[in-house]
Design a protein around this motif. Structure first.
Motif, short mmCIF file in Angstrom:
data_model
loop_
_atom_site.label_atom_id
_atom_site.label_comp_id
_atom_site.label_asym_id
_atom_site.label_seq_id
_atom_site.Cartn_x
_atom_site.Cartn_y
_atom_site.Cartn_z
N ARG A 1 0.84 -1.22 0.00
CA ARG A 1 0.00 0.00 0.00
C ARG A 1 0.86 1.26 0.00
O ARG A 1 0.59 2.22 -0.72
CB ARG A 1 -0.93 0.00 1.22
N ALA A 2 1.92 1.21 0.79
CA ALA A 2 2.82 2.37 0.87
C ALA A 2 3.43 2.64 -0.50
O ALA A 2 3.55 3.79 -0.93
CB ALA A 2 3.91 2.10 1.89
N LYS A 3 3.76 1.56 -1.19
CA LYS A 3 4.38 1.72 -2.50
C LYS A 3 3.37 2.31 -3.50
O LYS A 3 3.68 3.21 -4.28
CB LYS A 3 4.91 0.38 -3.02
N GLU A 4 2.15 1.78 -3.42
CA GLU A 4 1.10 2.28 -4.32
C GLU A 4 0.89 3.78 -4.14
O GLU A 4 0.83 4.54 -5.11
CB GLU A 4 -0.22 1.55 -4.05
N ILE A 5 0.83 4.19 -2.86
CA ILE A 5 0.58 5.60 -2.57
C ILE A 5 1.76 6.46 -3.01
O ILE A 5 1.59 7.49 -3.65
CB ILE A 5 0.26 5.80 -1.08
N SER A 6 2.97 5.97 -2.69
CA SER A 6 4.13 6.80 -3.05
C SER A 6 4.29 6.87 -4.57
O SER A 6 4.70 7.89 -5.10
CB SER A 6 5.40 6.26 -2.39
N ASP A 7 3.92 5.80 -5.25
CA ASP A 7 3.99 5.84 -6.72
C ASP A 7 3.08 6.92 -7.29
O ASP A 7 3.37 7.55 -8.30
CB ASP A 7 3.62 4.48 -7.33
N GLN A 8 1.94 7.09 -6.61
CA GLN A 8 0.99 8.11 -7.09
C GLN A 8 1.48 9.52 -6.78
O GLN A 8 1.29 10.44 -7.56
CB GLN A 8 -0.37 7.93 -6.40
N LEU A 9 2.12 9.65 -5.62
CA LEU A 9 2.48 11.00 -5.16
C LEU A 9 3.78 11.50 -5.74
O LEU A 9 3.96 12.70 -5.94
CB LEU A 9 2.56 11.01 -3.63
N VAL A 10 4.69 10.57 -5.99
CA VAL A 10 6.02 11.01 -6.44
C VAL A 10 6.01 11.12 -7.96
O VAL A 10 5.75 10.14 -8.65
CB VAL A 10 7.11 10.02 -5.98
#
Lengths: 372, 636
Positions: free
Chosen positions: B363-372
């Motif tokens: 989940r953390a990766k999914e979110i960071s992929d969206q934000l970065v």
């Protein structure tokens, strides 16, 4: 029917070596440029549909549909397209003599159209010092004179139409080869947002053409043959002789056509149009009659201009003798037949650039005769 | 005042690894430091240059690493202490001298710091420079901490003088570029007068005598290393698994063992002196464990050397299991990190460790992929290289012969990617672009009809392009070299070079004129402005098509970052929102999709391009590419 953008242009035209360098796709966007007789793609454009492919005379061409939209009826005059009248003419003013290719009708009509205010400017083709053809916007006789004659290489004339500069309200005339005239027809009927002055093009004079030579390879040939000598007038004698007569330095040289055939653009071999069928007026040579032009009048405004030219004594005319007309029709039909054969050889008759009904193809095949 | 010059012995300060090395050199009393910049080594000499006047040092940016080592060696030959720093590729350049210097030996302490770049984060190759220590029979030290970086550097000078040999210190990015606590020592101010002892010529001949002497020195180094405090063991008397490690691998190993709570099962032998091996010490630890894991950056250097040592002593030691890069247990490419070591220990010792749940990690990766935002490597806003590559791209497209760029090392190496419109098709060592282009130029005779353009930065030109250009002229090649003169060694941090008129320590220096040099080397030289892309395109085409022989086009524009520090904007830029065609046919976002200067941004809602005021440097170049003249420039 005409979907596609730069990618389609690259795959279906450039990669198939069908580009004829008419210039219709140039100066519309930053992705295409003409350079030394070739159209060059500078960057990728991923638009699904673009004017470049839309206007290209080797993009998608449905003769019947175009005909329907421009002439209001199906394509059935398979010999030379829609023709209202045929005549043999020449310019009366001696100012054109010696400069022009044949009878000087194209120059005289353009000159008259500008003088009479039928058009304000015309897009013609002149040549740079290195003989590179380019579109040239003219608005007077001096400029027209700079654009007379031919060296049988194609160039991006239509780029000048796209590029301008235009003030925005002038009426425009264009003189072009059949491929350019076809591109103009596609520009006119395109459903894409135009942002070109095509709707102000009020006069299209089409030239007769059997093929054009590739600038770069032909120039290489001339350079090898004549070195730095200045190339002057270039002429091709009518059949059966068919010799290119070329002035290099002060001398006249004969070059048999077989020596230069390999420089013919591949895109010309698949061209079915000898007489610029989507023009207002088409002009060519008269076989066996030096100093005269064959004139095909196709539209009402073409007819108006020719009549005015006769009335004003700008051109003189007489009926084209019957045997010349039938020769012309034969030659024109033969070009169609050869285009069909060439497309067939390339495996592009079905999914090629040209859409022709099976009936039309059969008709062309059965009615055309090989030249003697 | 520079922190490395702080005269407060006994105080602990926070230093970057490279500053710690520089401080170590100051504490050792160096008089000369010479280097060619290269990440991750540049800050060592950079920070010493800043204190050169204060400490009466000669600090120079040399034109290349070989010359740098020669300059530092001269100091040593004359009895002073000399430091030389470089990155791993640099040692390849310096190696010819180094592999003679080992035979002649040295007088004053001579230390060569090589900063390796595991994972090739800022390099054209991934290379383990330690091989040169073995190749040249030279002692090698590897700091694992910031304190060690300082202490080892300082000690390396003593060792060098003791052995009469240059000493290699190998650091890596995570030691050089991270920061940690360092305890300061005294700063000496040596006043020794240099003198070259002519009775002891530094000549490798007779080679065999000197080679024998070198072997003896190396053997003595091994003896010294047996008791070095930089080598130590932590762990149980008889560990289930023995980790042998060095450099940044030691920190990773400590962290992994602590996280997995394996202190009772795993022992760590940390080596700071890695060539020659402290053999008795290593054998002693080998005898106490049956399974050995090697944790080290880049190559299995320790691993293979220890295995060699084991092979010679296997009768006494019995069967052992070895794991490392050579056995495929650890990845043999790329950079290590604690997670990799943790996962390796989990596998070997069959322990379970989950720092975060798999679901959370996903989940953390999914979110960071969206934000970065995706940020591919690219040229800065206003960088002259972008304009240069635009001209190159257009010239090669118009030329139509499938031409390409033979690349070189510098910011302009980004010509391999979208920022340079993927024009660069070869990339190797400093100067190789011009060498290759000169070679391609000879193939015209065999029918090669593709035009080749070599590119070189100004600093790279002085470094290694000059011989290649000389060669092309002498051997009558057909070559076009574009000299991208941005008046800086930009990629490594704006170090001055022979064309800038300044020395490393900021003094005035003669400017070695590129034009004059190129002409003297037999080239036809033209100078252009890369910001005038139309003219540059035409010049490139003309030089490619109409001019035979060796041609140099100097494209001169200051690096945008240098310009930004010293000058105001040239233009205020603006995109006329009414004229901008956006995604319509006729443009299709040429400026933000193809040209891609970061100063231009795509306003998705408006469907128009805009200028990012915070980033735009006002170079005005983008106005030239806009097909609808919507990008306007106004003189500031």
């Amino acid at each position: 029917m005409m979907n596609g953008g730069l990618r389609a242009l690259e795959e279906r035209v450039f990669d198939r070596d069908l580009c004829v360098s008419c210039g219709a796709c140039v100066s519309l966007c930053p992705y295409l440029r003409s350079w030394q007789g070739r159209i060059v793609k500078l960057d990728e454009c991923d638009l699904a549909e673009g004017r470049c492919f839309n206007y290209c005379p080797r993009g998608k061409v449905d003769l019947n549909e175009l005909h329907q939209r421009l002439f209001g009826g199906p394509y059935k005059e398979i010999e030379m397209g829609m023709v209202r009248s045929v005549l043999m003419a020449r310019a009366c003013d001696s100012v054109w003599a010696g400069r022009v290719q044949n009878g000087g009708v194209v120059s005289a009509l353009t000159d008259l159209a500008i003088k009479e205010g039928v058009i304000d400017a015309a897009v013609l083709t002149d040549r740079e010092v290195n003989l590179l053809p380019r579109g040239h916007i003219v608005s007077g006789r001096e400029d027209i004179m700079a654009c007379t004659g031919s060296i049988y290489t194609s160039g991006p004339t239509l780029e000048a139409l796209n590029r301008g500069p235009w003030t925005g309200d002038e009426r425009i005339g264009i003189v072009g080869l059949p491929c350019m005239v076809l591109a103009l027809a596609k520009m006119r009927t395109s459903s894409l947002e135009k942002r070109t002055p095509i709707d102000r093009v009020d006069l299209v004079i089409g030239l007769f053409c059997t093929w054009a030579l590739d600038y770069k390879s032909f120039m290489g040939f001339l350079q090898k043959r004549f070195g730095d000598r200045t190339i002057g007038k270039v002429d091709i004698t009518p059949p059966p002789e068919r010799i290119m007569k070329i002035t290099a330095g002060d001398e006249l040289h004969d070059i048999p056509l077989d020596e230069i055939r390999s420089f013919i653009r591949p895109g010309c071999h698949v061209c079915p149009d000898m007489t610029s069928e989507f023009s207002d007026i088409s002009v060519g040579t008269v076989e066996g009659e030096e100093g005269w032009n064959t004139v095909l009048v196709r539209t009402e405004r073409g007819e108006e201009l020719v009549k005015r030219a006769e009335a004003k004594g700008v051109i003189e005319s007489q009926p084209l003798p019957g045997d010349k007309l039938s020769h012309l029709k034969e030659a024109s039909l033969l070009k169609k037949r050869r285009a069909i054969d060439a497309l067939k050889d390339r495996g592009e008759l079905e999914d090629g650039y040209l859409t022709l009904s099976r009936e039309l193809i059969q008709q062309i095949q059965s009615e055309s005769k090989e030249a003697p | 005042m520079s922190i490395i010059a702080q005269d407060t012995p006994g105080e602990t300060v926070l230093l970057m690894g490279n500053e710690a090395i520089a401080r170590g050199a100051l504490e050792a009393g160096i008089k000369v430091c010479a280097a060619y910049p290269g990440n991750p080594s540049s800050e060592i000499t950079g920070s010493l240059a800043g204190v050169a006047d204060e400490f009466g040092l000669h600090v120079e940016w040399s034109v290349n690493e070989k010359v740098a080592l020669e300059v530092a060696a001269a100091a040593s030959f004359a009895g002073l202490r000399g430091l030389c720093t470089m990155k791993q590729n640099g040692l390849n350049v310096a190696s010819d001298f180094l592999l003679n210097l080992n035979l002649t030996g040295c007088e004053g302490g001579l230390v060569l710091i090589v900063a390796d770049d595991p994972g090739a984060l800022s390099s054209s190759n991934e290379e383990d420079s330690r091989a040169f220590a073995k190749l040249g029979d030279l002692p090698l030290l590897e700091p694992a901490t910031f304190q060690e970086a300082k202490a080892m550097t300082k000690w390396a000078f003593d060792l060098s003088e003791d052995l009469g040999l240059p000493v290699l210190v190998r650091t890596v990015t995570r030691v050089s570029h991270a920061r940690g606590n360092v305890l300061l020592d005294e700063l000496p101010r040596p006043t020794k007068k240099p003198r070259f002892d002519t009775s002891r010529p530094r000549i490798a001949l007779p080679v065999l005598t000197n080679h024998k002497l070198l072997r003896e020195k190396l053997e003595r180094a091994g003896q010294v290393f047996e008791t070095s405090p930089f080598n130590f063991y932590r762990g149980p008397e008889k560990p289930e698994l023995l980790i042998i490690t060095c450099g940044s691998g030691w920190m990773y190993s400590l962290e992994a063992v602590a996280n997995l709570d394996l202190n009772e099962r795993v022992g760590i032998l940390k080596l700071g002196t890695t060539w020659p091996l402290p053999e008795q010490m290593v054998l002693n630890h080998l005898s106490k464990a049956d399974h050995v894991l090697f944790v080290e950056e880049v190559s299995p250097f320790l691993e293979n050397n220890v295995k060699e040592l084991f092979a010679q002593n296997c009768v006494d030691l019995g069967l052992k299991r070895f794991s490392g890069k050579a056995t495929g247990t650890l990845p043999d490419i790329g950079e290590l990190n604690p997670d990799i070591v943790i996962s390796t220990l989990q596998d070997i010792l069959e322990v379970f460790y989950e720092p975060v749940s798999a679901e959370y990690a996903l989940r953390a990766k999914e979110i960071s992929d969206q934000l970065v935002p995706e940020r591919p490597l690219g040229f800065c806003a206003g960088c002259p290289h972008r304009a240069t590559y635009w001209a190159i791209k257009n010239a090669l497209a118009l030329d139509g012969r499938d031409g390409f760029v033979a690349g070189d090392i510098g910011c302009y190496s980004l010509g391999i990617g979208p920022s340079g419109f993927s024009q660069m098709k070869t990339l190797h060592a400093m100067g190789s672009g011009t060498g290759l282009a000169g070679g391609f130029g000879q193939l015209n005779a065999f029918g090669l009809d593709q035009p080749v353009i070599a590119v070189s930065g100004d600093s790279t030109f002085y470094h290694a392009v000059m011989p290649a250009l000389t060669n092309a002229s002498y051997n009558k090649s057909n070559l076009l070299l574009l000299l991208l003169d941005n008046s800086a060694t930009a990629m490594t941090g704006f170090q001055p070079h022979p064309g800038t008129g300044k020395t490393a320590s900021g003094q005035d220096a003669p400017i070695l004129d590129l034009e004059v040099i190129c002409k003297a080397l037999g080239a036809q030289v033209e100078v252009g402005d890369p910001f005038d892309m139309k003219a540059t395109t035409e010049t490139i085409l003309r030089l490619l098509q109409d001019v035979e022989g060796v041609k140099v086009l100097i494209l001169r524009r200051e690096c945008a970052l240098v310009r930004g520090r010293t000058q105001k904007k040239l233009f205020n830029m603006e995109v006329d929102q009414d004229l901008c065609l956006g995604e319509r046919c006729g443009c299709n976002r040429l400026c933000t999709r193809v040209f891609k200067c970061p100063g231009l941004i795509w306003d998705e809602i408006a469907g128009r391009a805009r200028i990012d005021e915070a980033i735009c440097t006002g170079c005005g170049v983008c106005a030239e590419i806009c097909p609808s003249l919507a990008i306007r420039k106004e003189v500031v």
